[in-house]
Design a protein around this motif. Structure first.
Motif, PDB file in Angstrom:
ATOM      1  N   ASN A 144       0.818  -1.217   0.000  1.00 42.11           N
ATOM      2  CA  ASN A 144       0.000   0.000   0.000  1.00 42.11           C
ATOM      3  C   ASN A 144       0.854   1.272   0.000  1.00 42.11           C
ATOM      4  OD1 ASN A 144      -2.624   0.993  -0.216  1.00 42.11           O
ATOM      5  ND2 ASN A 144      -2.809   1.371   1.982  1.00 42.11           N
ATOM      6  N   SER A 145       1.994   1.216  -0.662  1.00 39.32           N
ATOM      7  CA  SER A 145       2.866   2.380  -0.784  1.00 39.32           C
ATOM      8  C   SER A 145       3.789   2.183  -1.979  1.00 39.32           C
ATOM      9  CB  SER A 145       3.698   2.581   0.486  1.00 39.32           C
ATOM     10  OG  SER A 145       4.764   1.659   0.533  1.00 39.32           O
ATOM     11  N   ASP A 146       4.556   3.243  -2.290  1.00 35.36           N
ATOM     12  CA  ASP A 146       5.571   3.168  -3.337  1.00 35.36           C
ATOM     13  C   ASP A 146       6.971   2.982  -2.767  1.00 35.36           C
ATOM     14  OD1 ASP A 146       3.731   3.631  -5.433  1.00 35.36           O
ATOM     15  OD2 ASP A 146       3.821   5.790  -5.072  1.00 35.36           O
ATOM     16  N   ASP A 147       7.053   2.751  -1.479  1.00 28.25           N
ATOM     17  CA  ASP A 147       8.356   2.666  -0.822  1.00 28.25           C
ATOM     18  C   ASP A 147       9.127   1.423  -1.259  1.00 28.25           C
ATOM     19  OD1 ASP A 147       7.650   4.934   0.543  1.00 28.25           O
ATOM     20  OD2 ASP A 147       7.116   3.885   2.399  1.00 28.25           O
ATOM     21  N   ASN A 148      10.450   1.568  -1.325  1.00 29.07           N
ATOM     22  CA  ASN A 148      11.311   0.413  -1.559  1.00 29.07           C
ATOM     23  C   ASN A 148      11.414  -0.408  -0.277  1.00 29.07           C
ATOM     24  OD1 ASN A 148      11.832   1.548  -4.087  1.00 29.07           O
ATOM     25  ND2 ASN A 148      13.703   2.550  -3.398  1.00 29.07           N
ATOM     26  N   GLU A 149      11.634  -1.698  -0.437  1.00 32.05           N
ATOM     27  CA  GLU A 149      11.845  -2.580   0.711  1.00 32.05           C
ATOM     28  C   GLU A 149      13.204  -3.263   0.537  1.00 32.05           C
ATOM     29  OE1 GLU A 149      10.021  -2.860   3.377  1.00 32.05           O
ATOM     30  OE2 GLU A 149       8.284  -1.686   2.689  1.00 32.05           O
ATOM     31  N   HIS A 150      14.081  -3.091   1.497  1.00 34.36           N
ATOM     32  CA  HIS A 150      15.444  -3.618   1.392  1.00 34.36           C
ATOM     33  C   HIS A 150      15.567  -5.043   1.917  1.00 34.36           C
ATOM     34  CE1 HIS A 150      17.289   0.720   1.243  1.00 34.36           C
ATOM     35  NE2 HIS A 150      16.411   0.478   0.281  1.00 34.36           N
ATOM     36  N   THR A 151      14.548  -5.526   2.598  1.00 38.08           N
ATOM     37  CA  THR A 151      14.504  -6.914   3.066  1.00 38.08           C
ATOM     38  C   THR A 151      13.110  -7.473   2.780  1.00 38.08           C
ATOM     39  OG1 THR A 151      13.860  -6.209   5.290  1.00 38.08           O
ATOM     40  CG2 THR A 151      16.217  -6.575   4.896  1.00 38.08           C
ATOM     41  N   PRO A 152      12.978  -8.784   2.657  1.00 36.87           N
ATOM     42  CA  PRO A 152      11.667  -9.382   2.388  1.00 36.87           C
ATOM     43  C   PRO A 152      10.645  -9.002   3.461  1.00 36.87           C
ATOM     44  CG  PRO A 152      13.403 -10.981   2.018  1.00 36.87           C
ATOM     45  CD  PRO A 152      14.063  -9.802   2.653  1.00 36.87           C
ATOM     46  N   ARG A 153       9.455  -8.643   3.003  1.00 33.50           N
ATOM     47  CA  ARG A 153       8.386  -8.225   3.915  1.00 33.50           C
ATOM     48  C   ARG A 153       7.090  -8.931   3.530  1.00 33.50           C
ATOM     49  NH1 ARG A 153       6.011  -2.000   4.339  1.00 33.50           N
ATOM     50  NH2 ARG A 153       4.186  -2.489   5.660  1.00 33.50           N
ATOM     51  N   ILE A 154       6.402  -9.472   4.511  1.00 31.58           N
ATOM     52  CA  ILE A 154       5.138 -10.157   4.255  1.00 31.58           C
ATOM     53  C   ILE A 154       4.101  -9.160   3.743  1.00 31.58           C
ATOM     54  CG2 ILE A 154       3.196 -11.364   5.343  1.00 31.58           C
ATOM     55  CD1 ILE A 154       5.178 -12.594   7.298  1.00 31.58           C
ATOM     56  N   ILE A 155       3.360  -9.547   2.712  1.00 32.63           N
ATOM     57  CA  ILE A 155       2.265  -8.716   2.210  1.00 32.63           C
ATOM     58  C   ILE A 155       1.072  -8.929   3.133  1.00 32.63           C
ATOM     59  CG2 ILE A 155       0.723  -8.250   0.271  1.00 32.63           C
ATOM     60  CD1 ILE A 155       2.906  -9.197  -1.601  1.00 32.63           C
ATOM     61  N   GLU A 156       0.803  -7.943   3.976  1.00 32.34           N
ATOM     62  CA  GLU A 156      -0.198  -8.089   5.029  1.00 32.34           C
ATOM     63  C   GLU A 156      -1.602  -8.341   4.489  1.00 32.34           C
ATOM     64  OE1 GLU A 156       0.205  -8.416   8.188  1.00 32.34           O
ATOM     65  OE2 GLU A 156       2.373  -8.072   8.189  1.00 32.34           O
ATOM     66  N   THR A 157      -1.917  -7.755   3.349  1.00 34.43           N
ATOM     67  CA  THR A 157      -3.254  -7.933   2.783  1.00 34.43           C
ATOM     68  C   THR A 157      -3.537  -9.397   2.486  1.00 34.43           C
ATOM     69  OG1 THR A 157      -3.111  -5.737   1.781  1.00 34.43           O
ATOM     70  CG2 THR A 157      -4.823  -7.194   0.948  1.00 34.43           C
ATOM     71  N   LEU A 158      -2.493 -10.168   2.190  1.00 43.94           N
ATOM     72  CA  LEU A 158      -2.662 -11.583   1.871  1.00 43.94           C
ATOM     73  C   LEU A 158      -2.452 -12.495   3.082  1.00 43.94           C
ATOM     74  CD1 LEU A 158      -0.844 -11.760  -1.590  1.00 43.94           C
ATOM     75  CD2 LEU A 158      -3.318 -11.766  -1.156  1.00 43.94           C
ATOM     76  N   ARG A 159      -2.102 -11.909   4.224  1.00 49.38           N
ATOM     77  CA  ARG A 159      -1.951 -12.727   5.423  1.00 49.38           C
ATOM     78  C   ARG A 159      -3.308 -13.335   5.770  1.00 49.38           C
ATOM     79  NH1 ARG A 159       1.811 -12.776   9.760  1.00 49.38           N
ATOM     80  NH2 ARG A 159       2.773 -10.796   9.128  1.00 49.38           N
TER      81      ARG A 159
END
Length: 319
Positions: A168-183
Protein backbone atom coordinates in the motif's frame (compact mmCIF):
# COMPACT_ATOMS: atom_id res chain seq x y z
CA UNK A 1 6.11 -28.97 -15.21
CA UNK A 2 8.30 -27.00 -17.62
CA UNK A 3 10.11 -23.98 -16.28
CA UNK A 4 9.79 -21.01 -18.61
CA UNK A 5 11.85 -17.86 -18.51
CA UNK A 6 12.07 -14.91 -20.86
CA UNK A 7 14.34 -11.99 -21.61
CA UNK A 8 14.39 -8.91 -23.81
CA UNK A 9 16.52 -6.05 -25.08
CA UNK A 10 16.56 -2.29 -24.60
CA UNK A 11 13.73 -2.35 -22.07
CA UNK A 12 11.68 -4.63 -24.31
CA UNK A 13 10.89 -7.01 -21.46
CA UNK A 14 10.28 -10.48 -22.80
CA UNK A 15 11.14 -11.08 -26.45
CA UNK A 16 12.57 -14.60 -26.29
CA UNK A 17 11.81 -17.71 -24.29
CA UNK A 18 13.65 -20.64 -22.78
CA UNK A 19 12.04 -23.85 -21.59
CA UNK A 20 13.78 -26.52 -19.57
CA UNK A 21 12.10 -29.91 -19.35
CA UNK A 22 13.62 -33.18 -18.13
CA UNK A 23 17.08 -31.59 -18.07
CA UNK A 24 16.92 -30.56 -21.73
CA UNK A 25 17.06 -27.04 -23.12
CA UNK A 26 13.93 -27.68 -25.15
CA UNK A 27 13.24 -24.34 -26.84
CA UNK A 28 15.69 -21.53 -27.38
CA UNK A 29 15.13 -18.10 -28.88
CA UNK A 30 17.72 -15.81 -30.45
CA UNK A 31 20.80 -15.77 -28.22
CA UNK A 32 22.68 -13.26 -30.38
CA UNK A 33 22.18 -10.56 -27.77
CA UNK A 34 24.11 -12.71 -25.30
CA UNK A 35 26.99 -13.31 -27.69
CA UNK A 36 25.63 -16.53 -29.18
CA UNK A 37 24.31 -19.75 -27.72
CA UNK A 38 25.53 -20.08 -24.11
CA UNK A 39 27.95 -22.88 -23.30
CA UNK A 40 27.44 -25.10 -20.29
CA UNK A 41 23.63 -24.80 -20.37
CA UNK A 42 23.24 -28.39 -21.57
CA UNK A 43 21.65 -30.57 -18.92
CA UNK A 44 20.50 -27.54 -16.91
CA UNK A 45 17.79 -28.19 -14.34
CA UNK A 46 16.59 -24.57 -14.41
CA UNK A 47 17.19 -21.39 -16.39
CA UNK A 48 16.44 -17.79 -15.47
CA UNK A 49 16.43 -14.97 -18.01
CA UNK A 50 16.67 -11.26 -17.28
CA UNK A 51 16.70 -8.32 -19.62
CA UNK A 52 20.38 -8.57 -20.48
CA UNK A 53 21.49 -11.91 -19.08
CA UNK A 54 20.63 -15.56 -18.51
CA UNK A 55 21.68 -17.92 -15.72
CA UNK A 56 21.40 -21.71 -15.67
CA UNK A 57 21.69 -24.17 -12.78
CA UNK A 58 23.50 -27.45 -13.37
CA UNK A 59 22.63 -30.62 -11.43
CA UNK A 60 25.68 -30.03 -9.20
CA UNK A 61 24.47 -26.55 -8.24
CA UNK A 62 26.98 -24.67 -10.37
CA UNK A 63 25.75 -21.53 -12.09
CA UNK A 64 26.41 -20.92 -15.79
CA UNK A 65 25.83 -17.41 -17.10
CA UNK A 66 25.63 -15.53 -20.36
CA UNK A 67 25.06 -11.87 -21.06
CA UNK A 68 26.07 -8.45 -19.85
CA UNK A 69 27.22 -8.92 -16.26
CA UNK A 70 28.26 -5.29 -15.81
CA UNK A 71 26.08 -5.02 -12.70
CA UNK A 72 27.31 -8.36 -11.27
CA UNK A 73 24.07 -10.11 -12.27
CA UNK A 74 25.93 -13.10 -13.74
CA UNK A 75 27.82 -15.70 -11.73
CA UNK A 76 29.81 -18.90 -12.15
CA UNK A 77 29.68 -19.82 -8.47
CA UNK A 78 28.28 -23.01 -6.93
CA UNK A 79 25.35 -22.95 -4.50
CA UNK A 80 24.73 -26.40 -3.08
CA UNK A 81 21.17 -27.57 -3.66
CA UNK A 82 20.28 -24.75 -6.06
CA UNK A 83 16.93 -25.58 -7.67
CA UNK A 84 15.36 -22.39 -9.08
CA UNK A 85 16.76 -19.18 -10.57
CA UNK A 86 14.88 -15.99 -11.50
CA UNK A 87 16.37 -12.84 -12.98
CA UNK A 88 15.54 -9.17 -13.16
CA UNK A 89 17.16 -6.47 -15.25
CA UNK A 90 20.38 -6.33 -13.25
CA UNK A 91 19.98 -8.92 -10.51
CA UNK A 92 19.41 -12.63 -9.99
CA UNK A 93 17.75 -14.57 -7.16
CA UNK A 94 17.94 -18.32 -6.57
CA UNK A 95 16.25 -20.84 -4.30
CA UNK A 96 17.75 -24.04 -2.93
CA UNK A 97 15.93 -27.31 -2.39
CA UNK A 98 15.76 -26.65 1.35
CA UNK A 99 13.99 -23.32 0.79
CA UNK A 100 16.89 -20.90 1.33
CA UNK A 101 17.17 -17.85 -0.96
CA UNK A 102 20.35 -16.28 -2.35
CA UNK A 103 20.77 -13.13 -4.47
CA UNK A 104 23.45 -11.32 -6.44
CA UNK A 105 23.76 -8.38 -8.82
CA UNK A 106 23.01 -4.67 -8.59
CA UNK A 107 21.84 -3.67 -5.11
CA UNK A 108 19.99 -0.47 -6.00
CA UNK A 109 16.53 -0.03 -4.39
CA UNK A 110 17.18 -3.01 -2.12
CA UNK A 111 16.36 -5.47 -4.87
CA UNK A 112 18.78 -8.06 -3.44
CA UNK A 113 16.82 -8.25 -0.18
CA UNK A 114 20.01 -8.11 1.88
CA UNK A 115 19.06 -5.07 3.96
CA UNK A 116 21.35 -2.70 2.08
CA UNK A 117 21.80 -1.26 -1.40
CA UNK A 118 25.34 -2.43 -2.10
CA UNK A 119 25.85 -4.73 -5.06
CA UNK A 120 26.97 -8.35 -4.69
CA UNK A 121 29.23 -10.04 -7.24
CA UNK A 122 28.65 -13.49 -5.69
CA UNK A 123 25.47 -15.15 -4.37
CA UNK A 124 24.61 -13.93 -0.87
CA UNK A 125 22.21 -15.69 1.50
CA UNK A 126 19.12 -13.66 2.41
CA UNK A 127 19.38 -14.56 6.08
CA UNK A 128 16.14 -12.86 7.11
CA UNK A 129 14.22 -15.35 4.95
CA UNK A 130 16.17 -18.46 5.90
CA UNK A 131 15.72 -17.75 9.60
CA UNK A 132 11.94 -17.44 9.41
CA UNK A 133 10.53 -19.55 6.58
CA UNK A 134 11.07 -22.02 3.76
CA UNK A 135 10.55 -20.60 0.27
CA UNK A 136 8.85 -22.79 -2.33
CA UNK A 137 8.80 -20.41 -5.31
CA UNK A 138 10.30 -17.13 -6.50
CA UNK A 139 9.07 -14.55 -9.00
CA UNK A 140 11.23 -11.71 -10.27
CA UNK A 141 10.79 -8.74 -12.57
CA UNK A 142 12.71 -5.62 -13.48
CA UNK A 143 13.65 -4.63 -9.93
CA UNK A 144 11.37 -6.42 -7.47
CA UNK A 145 10.97 -9.99 -6.25
CA UNK A 146 8.19 -12.07 -4.70
CA UNK A 147 8.59 -15.23 -2.63
CA UNK A 148 5.99 -17.89 -1.79
CA UNK A 149 6.64 -19.80 1.44
CA UNK A 150 5.69 -23.27 2.67
CA UNK A 151 3.15 -21.54 4.92
CA UNK A 152 1.56 -20.19 1.70
CA UNK A 153 2.44 -16.60 2.57
CA UNK A 154 3.78 -14.06 0.05
CA UNK A 155 6.71 -11.73 0.71
CA UNK A 156 8.14 -9.00 -1.50
CA UNK A 157 11.15 -6.71 -1.67
CA UNK A 158 12.97 -4.30 -3.99
CA UNK A 159 11.74 -1.26 -5.86
CA UNK A 160 8.23 -0.19 -4.89
CA UNK A 161 7.14 1.90 -7.90
CA UNK A 162 3.40 1.65 -8.69
CA UNK A 163 2.84 -0.28 -5.47
CA UNK A 164 4.15 -3.50 -7.06
CA UNK A 165 5.32 -4.76 -3.66
CA UNK A 166 1.75 -4.81 -2.36
CA UNK A 167 2.39 -2.84 0.84
CA UNK A 168 0.00 0.00 0.00
CA UNK A 169 2.87 2.38 -0.78
CA UNK A 170 5.57 3.17 -3.34
CA UNK A 171 8.36 2.67 -0.82
CA UNK A 172 11.31 0.41 -1.56
CA UNK A 173 11.85 -2.58 0.71
CA UNK A 174 15.44 -3.62 1.39
CA UNK A 175 14.50 -6.91 3.07
CA UNK A 176 11.67 -9.38 2.39
CA UNK A 177 8.39 -8.23 3.91
CA UNK A 178 5.14 -10.16 4.25
CA UNK A 179 2.27 -8.72 2.21
CA UNK A 180 -0.20 -8.09 5.03
CA UNK A 181 -3.25 -7.93 2.78
CA UNK A 182 -2.66 -11.58 1.87
CA UNK A 183 -1.95 -12.73 5.42
CA UNK A 184 -4.62 -15.29 6.22
CA UNK A 185 -5.18 -16.01 2.52
CA UNK A 186 -3.14 -19.12 1.62
CA UNK A 187 -1.53 -18.69 -1.81
CA UNK A 188 -0.30 -21.29 -4.30
CA UNK A 189 1.26 -19.22 -7.11
CA UNK A 190 2.90 -15.83 -7.63
CA UNK A 191 4.15 -13.68 -10.49
CA UNK A 192 5.99 -10.37 -10.88
CA UNK A 193 5.47 -8.21 -13.97
CA UNK A 194 7.11 -5.06 -15.27
CA UNK A 195 4.76 -2.79 -13.30
CA UNK A 196 2.36 -5.14 -11.51
CA UNK A 197 2.23 -8.35 -9.50
CA UNK A 198 -0.21 -11.21 -8.89
CA UNK A 199 -0.94 -14.15 -6.63
CA UNK A 200 -3.28 -17.13 -6.89
CA UNK A 201 -5.06 -18.09 -3.67
CA UNK A 202 -5.60 -21.69 -2.64
CA UNK A 203 -9.36 -21.14 -3.09
CA UNK A 204 -8.82 -20.26 -6.78
CA UNK A 205 -9.12 -16.48 -6.47
CA UNK A 206 -6.69 -14.24 -8.39
CA UNK A 207 -5.23 -11.20 -6.64
CA UNK A 208 -3.52 -8.44 -8.64
CA UNK A 209 -1.91 -5.11 -7.74
CA UNK A 210 0.29 -2.38 -9.21
CA UNK A 211 -0.18 -0.23 -12.30
CA UNK A 212 -3.57 -0.90 -13.86
CA UNK A 213 -3.04 0.49 -17.36
CA UNK A 214 -4.63 -1.47 -20.22
CA UNK A 215 -6.91 -3.13 -17.65
CA UNK A 216 -4.24 -5.73 -16.93
CA UNK A 217 -5.27 -6.01 -13.28
CA UNK A 218 -8.79 -7.14 -14.21
CA UNK A 219 -10.53 -4.71 -11.84
CA UNK A 220 -12.87 -3.23 -14.48
CA UNK A 221 -10.77 -0.06 -14.62
CA UNK A 222 -7.21 1.11 -15.24
CA UNK A 223 -6.55 2.46 -11.75
CA UNK A 224 -3.37 2.08 -9.75
CA UNK A 225 -3.73 -0.43 -6.91
CA UNK A 226 -1.03 -0.59 -4.24
CA UNK A 227 -2.23 -3.65 -2.33
CA UNK A 228 -3.65 -7.00 -3.51
CA UNK A 229 -7.27 -6.96 -4.68
CA UNK A 230 -9.17 -10.00 -5.92
CA UNK A 231 -10.27 -9.95 -9.56
CA UNK A 232 -14.09 -9.86 -9.35
CA UNK A 233 -16.26 -12.74 -10.55
CA UNK A 234 -13.29 -15.03 -11.09
CA UNK A 235 -12.63 -18.40 -9.47
CA UNK A 236 -10.84 -21.73 -10.01
CA UNK A 237 -7.58 -20.08 -11.19
CA UNK A 238 -4.60 -22.45 -11.01
CA UNK A 239 -1.56 -20.41 -12.17
CA UNK A 240 -0.62 -16.86 -13.19
CA UNK A 241 2.08 -14.97 -15.10
CA UNK A 242 2.49 -11.19 -15.37
CA UNK A 243 3.94 -9.65 -18.52
CA UNK A 244 4.54 -6.08 -19.61
CA UNK A 245 0.92 -5.04 -20.20
CA UNK A 246 -0.81 -8.35 -19.59
CA UNK A 247 -1.77 -10.88 -16.96
CA UNK A 248 -2.09 -14.50 -18.05
CA UNK A 249 -3.74 -17.22 -16.01
CA UNK A 250 -4.95 -20.78 -16.34
CA UNK A 251 -8.34 -22.06 -15.34
CA UNK A 252 -10.19 -25.28 -16.12
CA UNK A 253 -7.43 -26.52 -18.40
CA UNK A 254 -7.50 -23.40 -20.58
CA UNK A 255 -5.43 -20.20 -20.93
CA UNK A 256 -6.75 -16.65 -20.41
CA UNK A 257 -5.47 -13.09 -20.90
CA UNK A 258 -6.16 -9.77 -19.18
CA UNK A 259 -4.84 -6.52 -20.69
CA UNK A 260 -2.93 -6.68 -23.95
CA UNK A 261 0.00 -8.69 -25.27
CA UNK A 262 0.77 -6.27 -28.11
CA UNK A 263 1.67 -2.74 -26.89
CA UNK A 264 0.69 -0.96 -30.09
CA UNK A 265 -1.82 1.75 -30.92
CA UNK A 266 -5.34 0.41 -31.55
CA UNK A 267 -4.40 -3.05 -30.32
CA UNK A 268 -7.06 -5.21 -28.71
CA UNK A 269 -7.36 -4.81 -24.94
CA UNK A 270 -9.06 -7.49 -22.87
CA UNK A 271 -10.82 -5.66 -20.05
CA UNK A 272 -12.22 -8.96 -18.79
CA UNK A 273 -10.64 -12.42 -18.91
CA UNK A 274 -10.45 -13.70 -22.49
CA UNK A 275 -9.88 -17.36 -23.24
CA UNK A 276 -7.27 -17.72 -25.99
CA UNK A 277 -6.78 -21.50 -26.05
CA UNK A 278 -9.22 -24.33 -26.55
CA UNK A 279 -11.47 -25.36 -23.66
CA UNK A 280 -10.33 -28.16 -21.35
CA UNK A 281 -7.15 -28.78 -23.35
CA UNK A 282 -4.99 -29.49 -20.32
CA UNK A 283 -3.28 -26.10 -20.05
CA UNK A 284 -1.64 -25.95 -16.63
CA UNK A 285 1.07 -23.28 -16.87
CA UNK A 286 1.62 -19.93 -18.58
CA UNK A 287 4.43 -17.47 -19.26
CA UNK A 288 4.00 -13.82 -20.26
CA UNK A 289 6.49 -11.66 -22.14
CA UNK A 290 6.26 -8.15 -23.53
CA UNK A 291 4.73 -9.14 -26.88
CA UNK A 292 3.79 -12.77 -26.47
CA UNK A 293 1.93 -15.22 -24.27
CA UNK A 294 2.79 -18.90 -23.90
CA UNK A 295 0.57 -21.63 -22.49
CA UNK A 296 1.72 -25.18 -21.68
CA UNK A 297 -0.30 -28.36 -21.38
CA UNK A 298 -0.63 -31.91 -22.64
CA UNK A 299 2.81 -31.79 -24.26
CA UNK A 300 1.83 -28.80 -26.41
CA UNK A 301 2.73 -25.12 -26.37
CA UNK A 302 0.21 -22.45 -27.38
CA UNK A 303 1.43 -19.02 -28.44
CA UNK A 304 -0.46 -15.74 -28.67
CA UNK A 305 0.81 -12.32 -29.74
CA UNK A 306 3.55 -11.13 -32.07
CA UNK A 307 4.30 -14.10 -34.31
CA UNK A 308 7.87 -12.89 -34.81
CA UNK A 309 8.60 -14.30 -31.35
CA UNK A 310 7.22 -17.76 -32.12
CA UNK A 311 10.10 -18.93 -34.29
CA UNK A 312 11.06 -21.47 -31.63
CA UNK A 313 7.68 -23.19 -31.44
CA UNK A 314 7.35 -24.66 -34.95
CA UNK A 315 3.93 -26.14 -35.71
CA UNK A 316 2.57 -25.86 -32.17
CA UNK A 317 1.74 -22.19 -32.61
CA UNK A 318 -1.85 -20.98 -32.75
CA UNK A 319 -2.55 -17.28 -33.12
Amino acid sequence: RPHCAWFGLHWRWGTDAVVVEDGTLAYVGDWSALGGTPTGFEGAIAVGCGEHHAVAITPSGHLKSAGDGTKYETSEECVEGAAEIVCGTFHSVLRTRDGAVWSFGWGRNGRLGLGEVESASEPQLIASLSETCKVLKLACSRSHTLALTDAQMVLSWGRGDYGVLGHNSDDNEHTPRIIETLRGTPCVDISAGFSHSAAVAANGSLFTWGKGDHHKLGHNNDSLVKAPVAVPDLAHVTSVSCGFLSTLFTKGGAGYILGTVLPYENTQIFTRPERVTGENVGVHHCAAGREFALFFGGGDVWGYGNRAHFRVLDANVQE
